[in-house]
Design a protein around this motif. Structure first.
Motif, PDB file in Angstrom:
ATOM      1  N   GLU A 145       0.686  -1.362  -0.073  1.00  0.00           N
ATOM      2  CA  GLU A 145       0.147  -0.020   0.141  1.00  0.00           C
ATOM      3  C   GLU A 145       0.654   1.344  -0.213  1.00  0.00           C
ATOM      4  O   GLU A 145       0.543   2.258  -0.896  1.00  0.00           O
ATOM      5  CB  GLU A 145      -0.766  -0.147   1.304  1.00  0.00           C
ATOM      6  N   VAL A 148       2.388   1.606  -3.441  1.00  0.00           N
ATOM      7  CA  VAL A 148       1.537   2.030  -4.432  1.00  0.00           C
ATOM      8  C   VAL A 148       1.252   3.523  -4.329  1.00  0.00           C
ATOM      9  O   VAL A 148       1.326   4.330  -5.417  1.00  0.00           O
ATOM     10  CB  VAL A 148       0.405   1.380  -4.485  1.00  0.00           C
ATOM     11  N   ALA A 149       1.104   4.024  -3.010  1.00  0.00           N
ATOM     12  CA  ALA A 149       0.687   5.206  -2.883  1.00  0.00           C
ATOM     13  C   ALA A 149       1.904   6.482  -3.470  1.00  0.00           C
ATOM     14  O   ALA A 149       1.649   7.238  -4.019  1.00  0.00           O
ATOM     15  CB  ALA A 149       0.426   5.705  -1.685  1.00  0.00           C
ATOM     16  N   VAL A 152       1.940   6.464  -7.251  1.00  0.00           N
ATOM     17  CA  VAL A 152       0.904   7.019  -7.537  1.00  0.00           C
ATOM     18  C   VAL A 152       1.450   8.775  -7.612  1.00  0.00           C
ATOM     19  O   VAL A 152       1.079   9.628  -8.532  1.00  0.00           O
ATOM     20  CB  VAL A 152      -0.432   7.000  -7.039  1.00  0.00           C
ATOM     21  N   ARG A 153       2.149   8.928  -6.423  1.00  0.00           N
ATOM     22  CA  ARG A 153       2.655  10.405  -6.183  1.00  0.00           C
ATOM     23  C   ARG A 153       3.771  10.591  -7.201  1.00  0.00           C
ATOM     24  O   ARG A 153       3.986  11.824  -7.408  1.00  0.00           O
ATOM     25  CB  ARG A 153       3.123  10.435  -4.792  1.00  0.00           C
ATOM     26  N   PRO A 156       2.106  11.552 -11.215  1.00  0.00           N
ATOM     27  CA  PRO A 156       0.736  12.530 -11.274  1.00  0.00           C
ATOM     28  C   PRO A 156      -0.168  12.149 -12.247  1.00  0.00           C
ATOM     29  O   PRO A 156      -1.458  12.489 -12.221  1.00  0.00           O
ATOM     30  CB  PRO A 156       1.191  13.689 -10.774  1.00  0.00           C
ATOM     31  N   ARG A 158      -0.351   9.787 -14.550  1.00  0.00           N
ATOM     32  CA  ARG A 158      -0.993   8.325 -14.629  1.00  0.00           C
ATOM     33  C   ARG A 158      -2.304   7.940 -14.280  1.00  0.00           C
ATOM     34  O   ARG A 158      -2.386   8.334 -13.112  1.00  0.00           O
ATOM     35  CB  ARG A 158       0.079   7.358 -14.580  1.00  0.00           C
ATOM     36  N   ASP A 159      -3.184   7.272 -14.706  1.00  0.00           N
ATOM     37  CA  ASP A 159      -4.152   6.778 -14.072  1.00  0.00           C
ATOM     38  C   ASP A 159      -3.912   5.851 -12.863  1.00  0.00           C
ATOM     39  O   ASP A 159      -3.107   4.906 -13.264  1.00  0.00           O
ATOM     40  CB  ASP A 159      -5.108   5.865 -15.281  1.00  0.00           C
ATOM     41  N   GLU A 160      -4.806   5.991 -11.823  1.00  0.00           N
ATOM     42  CA  GLU A 160      -4.038   5.294 -10.634  1.00  0.00           C
ATOM     43  C   GLU A 160      -4.434   3.715 -10.831  1.00  0.00           C
ATOM     44  O   GLU A 160      -3.401   3.047 -10.217  1.00  0.00           O
ATOM     45  CB  GLU A 160      -5.100   5.613  -9.406  1.00  0.00           C
ATOM     46  N   ASP A 161      -5.325   3.246 -11.400  1.00  0.00           N
ATOM     47  CA  ASP A 161      -5.466   1.761 -11.499  1.00  0.00           C
ATOM     48  C   ASP A 161      -4.482   1.374 -12.464  1.00  0.00           C
ATOM     49  O   ASP A 161      -3.967   0.100 -12.223  1.00  0.00           O
ATOM     50  CB  ASP A 161      -6.957   1.475 -12.151  1.00  0.00           C
ATOM     51  N   VAL A 163      -1.179   2.411 -12.437  1.00  0.00           N
ATOM     52  CA  VAL A 163      -0.071   2.493 -11.609  1.00  0.00           C
ATOM     53  C   VAL A 163      -0.227   1.167 -10.946  1.00  0.00           C
ATOM     54  O   VAL A 163       0.741   0.609 -10.507  1.00  0.00           O
ATOM     55  CB  VAL A 163      -0.041   3.655 -10.937  1.00  0.00           C
ATOM     56  N   LYS A 164      -1.387   1.099 -10.248  1.00  0.00           N
ATOM     57  CA  LYS A 164      -1.561  -0.158  -9.269  1.00  0.00           C
ATOM     58  C   LYS A 164      -1.127  -1.416 -10.016  1.00  0.00           C
ATOM     59  O   LYS A 164      -0.609  -2.332  -9.578  1.00  0.00           O
ATOM     60  CB  LYS A 164      -3.063  -0.360  -8.776  1.00  0.00           C
TER      61      LYS A 164
END
Lengths: 213, 213
Positions: A145, A148-149, A152-153, A156, A158-161, A163-164
């Motif tokens: 977690e 991933v966070a 994402v940071r 900025p 890119r789509d969050e899903d 990146v996950k």
DNA sequence: GTCTATAGTTGGATAGAC
DNA sequence: GTCTATCCAACTATAGAC
């Protein structure tokens, strides 16, 4: 010399027995998996009796859990310390992508002397779920977690899903490498440390490009 | 109807027994690994006796080999057919990178109805080496060589050793996905087929970027 | 070709002496 | 705290009836 005071009664020191068991268990569970490793194989490699393992740890599963605890807690602390330091330095700016990947991957490859503990981490993803699911959550849930966070940071735009998903691909690369499945072609004058460093750099480059794509 | 002529004597049809055994073995070996799967579990899931498995296949290891043969030979044929067609169309030009990756990955994800056989391929990289090393060489050696060569041709400006290494990273991603370790976040109106297609596209995009980096 | 029955190992875990 | 000896369950593989 040293502090090797044998206990007055009976056989060896308890702490020493446990250390030997954990060393052997780490290597064997990593190489052969939980189902492929018998308590007898562990105790034989450790040079102790079968019952010593059950006395000190209670069961085969509990021995596995103890093995993970000793190996992975320091690893995850190193990862989080590096990440926290990155976040502190970045302030409000975007995190530098390759530094985040470095914080995630480097502790895995430079921690202990021998490679056996690396394979153990990989077993979280290949041993039967009813054995390792809880351990995986315990030792990889928070790490996953947090990183991933951070990614994402770091990305900025890119789509969050996405990146996950890409982070899970990076985990796949890491697991494959620590499971010993990757052959390197070291350029001739190459020590172990430069070879590891080169592999790490290639992984980070590969992962960073994939995440940015 | 159909060609289901039961043999005049004795119990079931031999071919049917073997099919049931291979179906069960495929699922269980994939889910739990070789050491985690007993012959008894396979025969019970197949609804046949324990001795039927030994009669038809000879041993647990031979059953594993037969399971791999049935599952992976068609898969590899599909991969090589696609690659050969790409090479034919490209002539002397560089191969299109994403098409090569598509030829390597797509057959894994669209072959059979159920997912069990995918996990089996992943076990080549996590079951004990003395069990699967020969199978891995047999079913992945040539494929690996052919696709590395194709990727080198697709990336004429990149160092060959780096392409080889990056290919192994791609394999790591693939294994992780087929081992069921990747959670997808499907965007709401999503069928299985579009979800698979989306995952495949993401993998190819990730891998292509990493290879080019 | 399939079954039941069993041989022969090996597994995890425990009891009890020291 | 450690050991030897042992229990009991599960395993692979085979023998032999049908």
């Amino acid at each position: 010399m040293a502090t090797d005071l044998r206990p007055a009664l009976g056989g060896r020191d308890a702490a020493e027995t446990q250390r030997r068991l954990l060393d052997a268990a780490e290597r064997l569970f990593a190489e052969r998996g939980f189902m492929g490793t018998s308590i007898r194989a562990v105790t034989q490699a450790a040079g102790v009796s079968v019952s010593a393992a059950n006395y000190h740890f209670g069961s085969k599963e509990a021995l596995l859990a103890a093995t993970y605890g000793r190996a992975i807690i320091p690893l995850n602390e190193a990862r989080l310390a590096r990440l926290t330091e990155l976040e502190r330095r970045a302030g409000d700016a975007a995190l530098p992508l390759t530094d985040v990947l470095d914080a995630f991957l480097r502790p895995v490859f430079e921690s202990p002397d021998d490679a056996s503990f690396r394979g153990l981490a990989g077993r979280l993803f290949s041993d039967p779920p009813e054995i390792v699911a809880a351990l995986k959550q315990e030792y990889f849930g928070e790490i996953s977690e947090r990183f991933v966070a951070a990614l994402v940071r770091a990305l900025p735009d890119r789509d969050e899903d996405e990146v996950k998903l890409a982070f899970q691909f990076v985990v796949g690369v890491m697991v494959h490498v620590i499971a010993g499945q990757v052959e390197t072609n070291p350029t001739p004058p190459s020590s172990d440390v430069t070879e590891t460093e080169e592999l790490l750099a290639q992984m980070i480059r590969f992962a960073a490009a994939g995440l940015q794509a």
